[in-house]
Scaffold this motif. Sequence first.
Motif, PDB file in Angstrom:
ATOM      1  N   GLY A 225       0.847  -1.258  -0.056  1.00  0.00           N
ATOM      2  CA  GLY A 225      -0.105  -0.040   0.118  1.00  0.00           C
ATOM      3  C   GLY A 225       0.623   1.306  -0.194  1.00  0.00           C
ATOM      4  N   SER A 226       0.448   2.315  -0.197  1.00  0.00           N
ATOM      5  CA  SER A 226       0.775   3.522  -0.290  1.00  0.00           C
ATOM      6  C   SER A 226       0.014   4.693   0.358  1.00  0.00           C
ATOM      7  CB  SER A 226       1.252   4.039  -1.622  1.00  0.00           C
ATOM      8  OG  SER A 226       0.235   4.486  -2.456  1.00  0.00           O
ATOM      9  N   ILE A 227       0.473   5.610   1.029  1.00  0.00           N
ATOM     10  CA  ILE A 227      -0.399   6.749   1.403  1.00  0.00           C
ATOM     11  C   ILE A 227       0.613   7.952   1.410  1.00  0.00           C
ATOM     12  CG2 ILE A 227       0.379   6.358   4.050  1.00  0.00           C
ATOM     13  CD1 ILE A 227      -3.028   6.977   4.521  1.00  0.00           C
ATOM     14  N   GLY A 228      -0.292   8.976   1.000  1.00  0.00           N
ATOM     15  CA  GLY A 228       0.617  10.567   0.976  1.00  0.00           C
ATOM     16  C   GLY A 228      -0.487  11.389   0.621  1.00  0.00           C
ATOM     17  N   ARG A 229      -0.039  12.645   0.415  1.00  0.00           N
ATOM     18  CA  ARG A 229      -0.740  13.729   0.043  1.00  0.00           C
ATOM     19  C   ARG A 229      -0.294  14.243  -0.988  1.00  0.00           C
ATOM     20  NH1 ARG A 229      -4.433  15.449   3.720  1.00  0.00           N
ATOM     21  NH2 ARG A 229      -4.881  17.163   2.589  1.00  0.00           N
ATOM     22  N   GLU A 230      -0.963  14.777  -2.007  1.00  0.00           N
ATOM     23  CA  GLU A 230      -0.361  15.129  -3.371  1.00  0.00           C
ATOM     24  C   GLU A 230      -1.112  16.560  -3.649  1.00  0.00           C
ATOM     25  OE1 GLU A 230       2.231  14.116  -4.997  1.00  0.00           O
ATOM     26  OE2 GLU A 230       2.537  12.515  -3.731  1.00  0.00           O
ATOM     27  N   LYS A 231      -0.478  17.337  -4.184  1.00  0.00           N
ATOM     28  CA  LYS A 231      -0.940  18.634  -4.547  1.00  0.00           C
ATOM     29  C   LYS A 231      -0.298  19.147  -5.758  1.00  0.00           C
ATOM     30  CE  LYS A 231      -2.842  23.069  -3.133  1.00  0.00           C
ATOM     31  NZ  LYS A 231      -3.177  23.993  -2.201  1.00  0.00           N
ATOM     32  N   THR A 232      -0.725  18.852  -7.121  1.00  0.00           N
ATOM     33  CA  THR A 232      -0.124  18.663  -8.429  1.00  0.00           C
ATOM     34  C   THR A 232      -1.108  19.477  -9.253  1.00  0.00           C
ATOM     35  OG1 THR A 232      -1.017  16.773  -9.192  1.00  0.00           O
ATOM     36  CG2 THR A 232       1.265  16.599  -8.038  1.00  0.00           C
ATOM     37  N   ALA A 233      -0.540  20.246 -10.214  1.00  0.00           N
ATOM     38  CA  ALA A 233      -1.296  20.898 -11.385  1.00  0.00           C
ATOM     39  C   ALA A 233      -1.606  19.833 -12.386  1.00  0.00           C
ATOM     40  CB  ALA A 233      -0.283  21.661 -12.039  1.00  0.00           C
ATOM     41  N   ALA A 234      -1.728  18.450 -12.156  1.00  0.00           N
ATOM     42  CA  ALA A 234      -2.019  17.643 -13.022  1.00  0.00           C
ATOM     43  C   ALA A 234      -2.808  16.358 -12.639  1.00  0.00           C
ATOM     44  CB  ALA A 234      -1.098  17.059 -13.999  1.00  0.00           C
ATOM     45  N   GLY A 235      -3.700  15.784 -13.425  1.00  0.00           N
ATOM     46  CA  GLY A 235      -4.298  14.609 -12.667  1.00  0.00           C
ATOM     47  C   GLY A 235      -3.565  13.560 -11.990  1.00  0.00           C
ATOM     48  N   ARG A 236      -4.164  12.620 -11.658  1.00  0.00           N
ATOM     49  CA  ARG A 236      -3.163  11.503 -11.093  1.00  0.00           C
ATOM     50  C   ARG A 236      -2.927  10.517 -11.978  1.00  0.00           C
ATOM     51  NH1 ARG A 236       0.211  12.026  -7.449  1.00  0.00           N
ATOM     52  NH2 ARG A 236      -0.333   9.881  -6.678  1.00  0.00           N
ATOM     53  N   THR A 237      -3.287  10.432 -13.271  1.00  0.00           N
ATOM     54  CA  THR A 237      -2.803   9.532 -14.149  1.00  0.00           C
ATOM     55  C   THR A 237      -2.921  10.400 -15.477  1.00  0.00           C
ATOM     56  OG1 THR A 237      -3.259   7.398 -15.020  1.00  0.00           O
ATOM     57  CG2 THR A 237      -5.138   8.658 -14.361  1.00  0.00           C
ATOM     58  N   SER A 238      -2.152   9.640 -16.480  1.00  0.00           N
ATOM     59  CA  SER A 238      -2.022  10.291 -17.710  1.00  0.00           C
ATOM     60  C   SER A 238      -3.101   9.402 -18.534  1.00  0.00           C
ATOM     61  CB  SER A 238      -0.600  10.115 -18.396  1.00  0.00           C
ATOM     62  OG  SER A 238      -0.218   8.601 -18.315  1.00  0.00           O
ATOM     63  N   GLY A 239      -3.655   8.369 -17.862  1.00  0.00           N
ATOM     64  CA  GLY A 239      -4.525   7.589 -18.643  1.00  0.00           C
ATOM     65  C   GLY A 239      -4.426   6.156 -18.447  1.00  0.00           C
TER      66      GLY A 239
ATOM     67  N   THR B 259      -5.750   3.978 -24.703  1.00  0.00           N
ATOM     68  CA  THR B 259      -6.153   4.554 -23.321  1.00  0.00           C
ATOM     69  C   THR B 259      -7.701   4.751 -23.625  1.00  0.00           C
ATOM     70  OG1 THR B 259      -4.309   6.247 -23.448  1.00  0.00           O
ATOM     71  CG2 THR B 259      -6.488   6.909 -22.616  1.00  0.00           C
ATOM     72  N   PHE B 260      -8.320   4.189 -22.532  1.00  0.00           N
ATOM     73  CA  PHE B 260      -9.779   3.937 -22.512  1.00  0.00           C
ATOM     74  C   PHE B 260     -10.305   4.837 -21.252  1.00  0.00           C
ATOM     75  CE2 PHE B 260     -10.503   1.726 -18.399  1.00  0.00           C
ATOM     76  CZ  PHE B 260      -9.337   1.074 -18.147  1.00  0.00           C
ATOM     77  N   PHE B 261      -9.426   5.613 -20.539  1.00  0.00           N
ATOM     78  CA  PHE B 261      -9.968   6.370 -19.467  1.00  0.00           C
ATOM     79  C   PHE B 261      -8.855   7.554 -19.347  1.00  0.00           C
ATOM     80  CE2 PHE B 261      -9.963   8.217 -15.221  1.00  0.00           C
ATOM     81  CZ  PHE B 261     -11.046   8.785 -15.168  1.00  0.00           C
ATOM     82  N   SER B 262      -9.145   8.775 -19.458  1.00  0.00           N
ATOM     83  CA  SER B 262      -8.208   9.515 -18.813  1.00  0.00           C
ATOM     84  C   SER B 262      -9.092  10.951 -18.030  1.00  0.00           C
ATOM     85  CB  SER B 262      -7.349  10.273 -19.835  1.00  0.00           C
ATOM     86  OG  SER B 262      -7.952  10.919 -20.830  1.00  0.00           O
ATOM     87  N   TYR B 263      -8.650  11.457 -17.119  1.00  0.00           N
ATOM     88  CA  TYR B 263      -9.014  12.604 -16.775  1.00  0.00           C
ATOM     89  C   TYR B 263      -9.104  13.859 -17.355  1.00  0.00           C
ATOM     90  CZ  TYR B 263      -8.942  10.356 -12.096  1.00  0.00           C
ATOM     91  OH  TYR B 263      -9.043   9.464 -10.964  1.00  0.00           O
ATOM     92  N   ASN B 264     -10.148  14.895 -17.364  1.00  0.00           N
ATOM     93  CA  ASN B 264     -10.228  15.978 -18.004  1.00  0.00           C
ATOM     94  C   ASN B 264      -8.972  16.807 -17.552  1.00  0.00           C
ATOM     95  OD1 ASN B 264     -12.801  15.566 -18.919  1.00  0.00           O
ATOM     96  ND2 ASN B 264     -13.650  16.805 -17.437  1.00  0.00           N
ATOM     97  N   SER B 265      -8.168  17.479 -18.792  1.00  0.00           N
ATOM     98  CA  SER B 265      -7.084  18.129 -18.563  1.00  0.00           C
ATOM     99  C   SER B 265      -6.933  19.315 -17.683  1.00  0.00           C
ATOM    100  CB  SER B 265      -6.580  18.905 -20.086  1.00  0.00           C
ATOM    101  OG  SER B 265      -7.418  19.842 -20.343  1.00  0.00           O
ATOM    102  N   SER B 266      -8.210  19.775 -16.981  1.00  0.00           N
ATOM    103  CA  SER B 266      -8.211  20.910 -15.931  1.00  0.00           C
ATOM    104  C   SER B 266      -8.005  20.196 -14.707  1.00  0.00           C
ATOM    105  CB  SER B 266      -9.526  21.557 -16.093  1.00  0.00           C
ATOM    106  OG  SER B 266     -10.548  20.844 -15.920  1.00  0.00           O
ATOM    107  N   VAL B 267      -8.268  18.886 -14.314  1.00  0.00           N
ATOM    108  CA  VAL B 267      -8.450  18.168 -12.969  1.00  0.00           C
ATOM    109  C   VAL B 267      -6.983  18.291 -12.458  1.00  0.00           C
ATOM    110  CG1 VAL B 267      -8.627  16.061 -11.765  1.00  0.00           C
ATOM    111  CG2 VAL B 267     -10.173  16.529 -13.774  1.00  0.00           C
ATOM    112  N   VAL B 268      -6.952  18.814 -11.208  1.00  0.00           N
ATOM    113  CA  VAL B 268      -5.741  18.776 -10.352  1.00  0.00           C
ATOM    114  C   VAL B 268      -6.101  17.798  -9.107  1.00  0.00           C
ATOM    115  CG1 VAL B 268      -5.204  20.939 -10.885  1.00  0.00           C
ATOM    116  CG2 VAL B 268      -6.470  20.641  -9.121  1.00  0.00           C
TER     117      VAL B 268
END
Lengths: 331, 460
Positions: free
Chosen positions: B262-276, B284-293
């Motif tokens: 497992g992993s645990i942490g906090r993230e605050k980034t200018a991009a979503g948590r996956t490129s897809g 690629t079958f799923f990706s977040y909108n580009s505005s998601v942080v």
Amino acid sequence: MKFKTLLLSVLAVLAATAATAKTIELLNVSYDPTRELYVDYNKAFATYWKAKTGDDVVVKQSHGGSGKQARSVVDGLPADVVTLALAADVDALATNAHLIPADWQKRLPQNSAPYTSTIVFLVRKGNPKGIKDWDDLVKSGVSVITPNPKTSGGARWNYLAAWAYAKHKYGSDAAAQKFVGELYRNVPVLDSGARGSTVTFVQREIGDVAISWENEAFFALKEFGADKFEIVVPSISILAEPTVSVVDRVVKKKGTAEVAKAYLEYLYSDEGQDIAGRNYYRPRNPAIAAKYAANFPQLTLVTIDAEFGGWTKAQKTHFADGGVFDQIYAK
Amino acid sequence: MKTISRLGLALLAATAFIHPLTAAPADSAELQALRDQVNALAQQIKVLSRQIEIKEEAATAAAATTPKITVSDKGVTLASQDGANSIKLRGLVQLDSRLFFGDGGGVNNNGFVLRRARIITEGTFAKNYSYQLVPEFGGSSVSILDANIGVTLDKSFQLKFGKFKSPVGLELLQSDSWTFFNERSIVTNLVPNRDLGVQASGDLLGGKLNYAAGIFGGVGDGGSSNNADFDNEKDLVARVLASPFKDAADSSLQGLSFGVSGSIGREKTAAGRTSGYKTDGQQTFFSYNSSVVSDGQVWRVSPQADYRNGSFGAIAEYVVSTVNVRPTATGAKKELQNKGWQLAAGYVLTGEDSSYNGVSPATNFNWEKGTWGAFEVTGRFANLKVDDAAFPLFASAATNADEASSFGAGLNWYLSKTVAFKFDYYQTHFGFNAAAPAVSGTQILRQDEKAFISRFQLAF
């Protein structure tokens, strides 16, 4: 309260004792025939150092051809001290690896040579080939044992002693080169060190005469029987000055500078000189030398400085790659 | 030695010749000459023997410092005699062919891919310090895949610093060369890949318990660090894997390992948590909108198991990946939880053992000798479900699937330990959010993905 104080005091003393008494390990990288000398000397020094400081000293020994040993140290063998066959090999530590300062030889008396020796002949009992002097070594049918000057310090002393004899007798370097060339044509086996040559001559029964360190010749008599071998002293030989040095960069890293320096200085003490004499090295201390005078015949000894212009020049002229020895032995 | 033998024969002949002479007295000068000759020959034998002895002594002395060079199917290794210092060169080349069936023909996705091309340098210094440097020349750009330094204090406690695989995904931690399938399952989308950090690991209880725990920069699902991590947030990652029957030689459970990571942490980034999230066919079958942080706690947990019994091997893992995201930098925060699982198995038809470290053929493929190497058949089922709450604020239902279920079947032909052909067929069925249109806006999602991926691999 009193008992508590007493207990704490005892614990404090025990802790202080445990904290101060330590075991120090040194590595002495030496040349071939000094094994027995340093076994004796290391015991004596350990006793001396323990009495002086309370610390235990364990000295490990490494032996081999002097040139080869010097190269090992240059290549990283962590020697606290070197006790090599000649100054040129110790010089290599300064010039090739900057492990010691260039003026290392000035740090101890007698140019850092606490004992000396010379070169003699070891022959089989009865001297069947009638070896008396260097000229007998170049005769046809005489088999001569000497180590390889490329790897052995003793061999370089052997070579230079023969050279000095021929130059004195025949008057020129050219004649000396011819003489030494003829001598090496009588050498069937080149060992890498002096102890190897002793094995070749004494145990493998090869050769009629071994050109040997004086101390090594005595060692052969002592270990293998005076009834089997005898020593022949030539008319001219060379004053061999094995030299010693602390390896500065190693002791600085290991924190052993003080004990390493004391280890070499103690070689000049009465006890150190006596141990040298007992092991057939010629002591520097005149009083102790006199005690062992009977072991050491008087003969004409040339010196490396007077005869060859010092070790740097002799090394370059005779033993460097492409030097006189290579020219002689290639033939 | 031949010379010595010849001299020995000559000595024997001379001795035999002397014997009758002594029996019948002859000229004493001649006899002395023969004695001298015998002595000279004896001396020559001694000289030659000693010369050999000296050469052997020199060789022995030299051997103590001569580096050992080993060339094998595990690479090229140069090591000091004591093994304390070494450098090992390995390599991995994978050339893939991808063919997709029934996808409407509007997508340029068929072709050849140089999937991986790596020169792997690793080794040790002073026995306890290890290193690894792996540049990746495959794919579309050159990158440093792994670059790390290890310090081994004990089998039970080792430290690793640098860039390496984060210890979460079971299949991800397996070497790229030895997975059952050419491509890891879709569940691997949810675990971190290579990250920058410090890790402690080791074997306890005689190797029955393996642990790894570390602090990492933190990367998104399926992502790898780009060699820099300048944010203030870090992930704690840990994994324990038990092999309780490891020493039970007669037990069918000897090859069972199971654990949890497992992993645990906090993230605050200018991009979503996956490129897809990608299918088995790497589409690629799923990706977040580009505005998601990403903003807030992230955690993953993954129970996992590996089982080996002779020619049979299987792995199973389940992953929950939770992330706090905002639709835009100022939008309302939402926690999303994506889940996935896989079950994969393989059977080596030619009888060799199935192993986490690949199959070693009993014989190499050799046309002339009629030996064929090893063959392994494989099968897999996997599923990945995206949180329903991701739609529509964080991802478009019109262009993304919210679920992928796949099965795969494969045949691996190990021509030798180092060379293999792998042939896989994958079929992935997509599920969609209730808000999705009847026909997806993405061409590849309008039907099941049917992919045939074959690979020629060199791994040493």
